[in-house]
Design an enzyme around this catalytic site. Structure first.
Site, PDB file in Angstrom:
ATOM      1  N   ASP A 162       0.816  -1.219   0.000  1.00  0.00           N
ATOM      2  CA  ASP A 162       0.000   0.000   0.000  1.00  0.00           C
ATOM      3  C   ASP A 162       0.849   1.269   0.000  1.00  0.00           C
ATOM      4  O   ASP A 162       0.304   2.382  -0.076  1.00  0.00           O
ATOM      5  CB  ASP A 162      -0.976   0.008   1.185  1.00  0.00           C
ATOM      6  CG  ASP A 162      -0.308  -0.176   2.538  1.00  0.00           C
ATOM      7  OD1 ASP A 162       0.824  -0.688   2.592  1.00  0.00           O
ATOM      8  OD2 ASP A 162      -0.923   0.194   3.561  1.00  0.00           O
TER       9      ASP A 162
ATOM     10  N   HIS B 208      -3.613   7.645   6.764  1.00  0.00           N
ATOM     11  CA  HIS B 208      -3.387   6.198   6.730  1.00  0.00           C
ATOM     12  C   HIS B 208      -4.423   5.471   7.579  1.00  0.00           C
ATOM     13  O   HIS B 208      -4.111   4.687   8.474  1.00  0.00           O
ATOM     14  CB  HIS B 208      -1.960   5.871   7.203  1.00  0.00           C
ATOM     15  CG  HIS B 208      -1.503   4.492   6.812  1.00  0.00           C
ATOM     16  ND1 HIS B 208      -1.646   3.407   7.656  1.00  0.00           N
ATOM     17  CD2 HIS B 208      -0.923   4.009   5.694  1.00  0.00           C
ATOM     18  CE1 HIS B 208      -1.161   2.329   7.075  1.00  0.00           C
ATOM     19  NE2 HIS B 208      -0.718   2.670   5.868  1.00  0.00           N
TER      20      HIS B 208
ATOM     21  N   ASP C 255       2.749   3.835   9.696  1.00  0.00           N
ATOM     22  CA  ASP C 255       3.088   2.435   9.969  1.00  0.00           C
ATOM     23  C   ASP C 255       4.139   2.311  11.067  1.00  0.00           C
ATOM     24  O   ASP C 255       5.251   1.846  10.850  1.00  0.00           O
ATOM     25  CB  ASP C 255       3.564   1.755   8.691  1.00  0.00           C
ATOM     26  CG  ASP C 255       2.462   1.607   7.666  1.00  0.00           C
ATOM     27  OD1 ASP C 255       2.105   0.469   7.341  1.00  0.00           O
ATOM     28  OD2 ASP C 255       1.955   2.638   7.205  1.00  0.00           O
TER      29      ASP C 255
END
Length: 303
Positions: free
Chosen positions: A65, A265, A206
């Protein structure tokens, strides 16, 4: 000034109204991209910007992604008649990963220059950008980025006179040029005062909250941070998958004393982020839930 556009705000998979993660900046005709999720080049076109001036592409890590949109983007850049080199920055394995993706884009009219990050932190100076990569904590090697635009000091007449700098060189020195004449070297520092506050944007996704984020985001004009989960009761899932909640991102923003926080995100299950943002704002008031295409132009502080 620095133009900023958050092209995509989705994590894991694209949704009908949400592209995967990517950030684009523009500075003096040079564009920079951080991450290139699926749909990035479409998002650029929706914004009305061009792929042609993208000189730098940074990758946080190599999950799909964050990089699956790269082959199509490179093809579009090649079709735009770009011939200047493109610099790519990313964790160990950068050249191998990019070349594997280039199976469908093997011939390009421009060179790719790979700059692989190997340590906990590394700084790059490219086209007026000062790019600092710093390691964060995900389930594979992952980096955040601070993008800085430095600003030189003001012209100082007294300093120029004290250093016996000929007036004919003042303008060139103010633009950063170094001049040598008759064995004498004139540098910008000989005519300029103390450096002024520049522009700083920090971007990380992340990751769990770690001290390196606070240290590197400190005093940023804009902090763009993942908020994978906004709903209550998602803390254990965030820990297990090494992501962050809205409240954790807001806590980092508060600790780093940034001016503004954009959350991004999002988990595919988080359809309406605005419904969960108030708890984050209770921690850091200037928190925004970003949507695809959210933009701003950051200016130098005149104070």
């Amino acid at each position: 000034m620095l133009d900023i556009c958050l092209l995509g705000t989705g994590g894991m998979m694209p949704l009908p109204n949400r592209w995967l993660t990517s950030l684009m900046t523009r500075l003096n005709g040079s564009s920079l991209l951080i991450d290139c999720g699926e749909g990035t080049q479409i998002a650029i076109r929706e914004k009305g910007w061009s792929v042609h001036p993208i000189d730098v592409i940074c990758f946080t890590h190599y999950h799909g992604d964050h990089i699956s949109g790269l082959p199509g983007l490179l093809l579009s850049m090649g079709n735009s008649d770009r011939t200047e080199p493109v610099v790519m920055i990313g964790p160990k394995g950068l050249e191998r990963v990019v070349n594997a993706l280039r199976v469908i884009a093997p011939e390009l009219p421009f060179e790719i220059i790979f700059k692989e990050i190997t340590g906990a932190e590394e700084t790059f100076h490219i086209n007026g950008y000062v790019i600092k990569a710093f390691r964060v904590s995900h389930n594979i090697t992952c980096y955040g980025y601070s993008i800085c635009v430095p600003r030189a000091g003001k012209f100082n007449l007294d300093k120029a006179s004290e250093n016996n700098v000929p007036q004919k060189y003042w303008s060139r020195l103010q633009k950063g040029e170094i001049i040598e004449e008759a064995g004498i070297r004139f540098t910008p520092e000989m005519v300029l005062g103390e450096a002024r506050k520049g522009i700083k944007v920090t971007y990380c996704t992340d990751t769990r909250p770690v001290p390196s984020i606070v240290e590197n985001a400190s005093n940023s004009d804009l902090f763009i941070c993942e908020g994978m989960y906004g709903e209550k009761g998602m803390e254990e899932k965030a820990i297990a998958h090494k992501h962050m909640t809205f409240k954790e991102a807001a806590t980092l923003a508060m600790q780093a004393e940034v001016r503004e926080l954009w959350l991004t995100h999002y988990s595919p299950s988080l359809i309406r982020p605005d419904e969960y943002v108030q708890e984050a704002r209770d921690i850091f008031g200037n928190t925004k839930t970003a949507k695809d295409g959210k933009s701003n132009t950051l200016l130098f502080d005149e104070n």
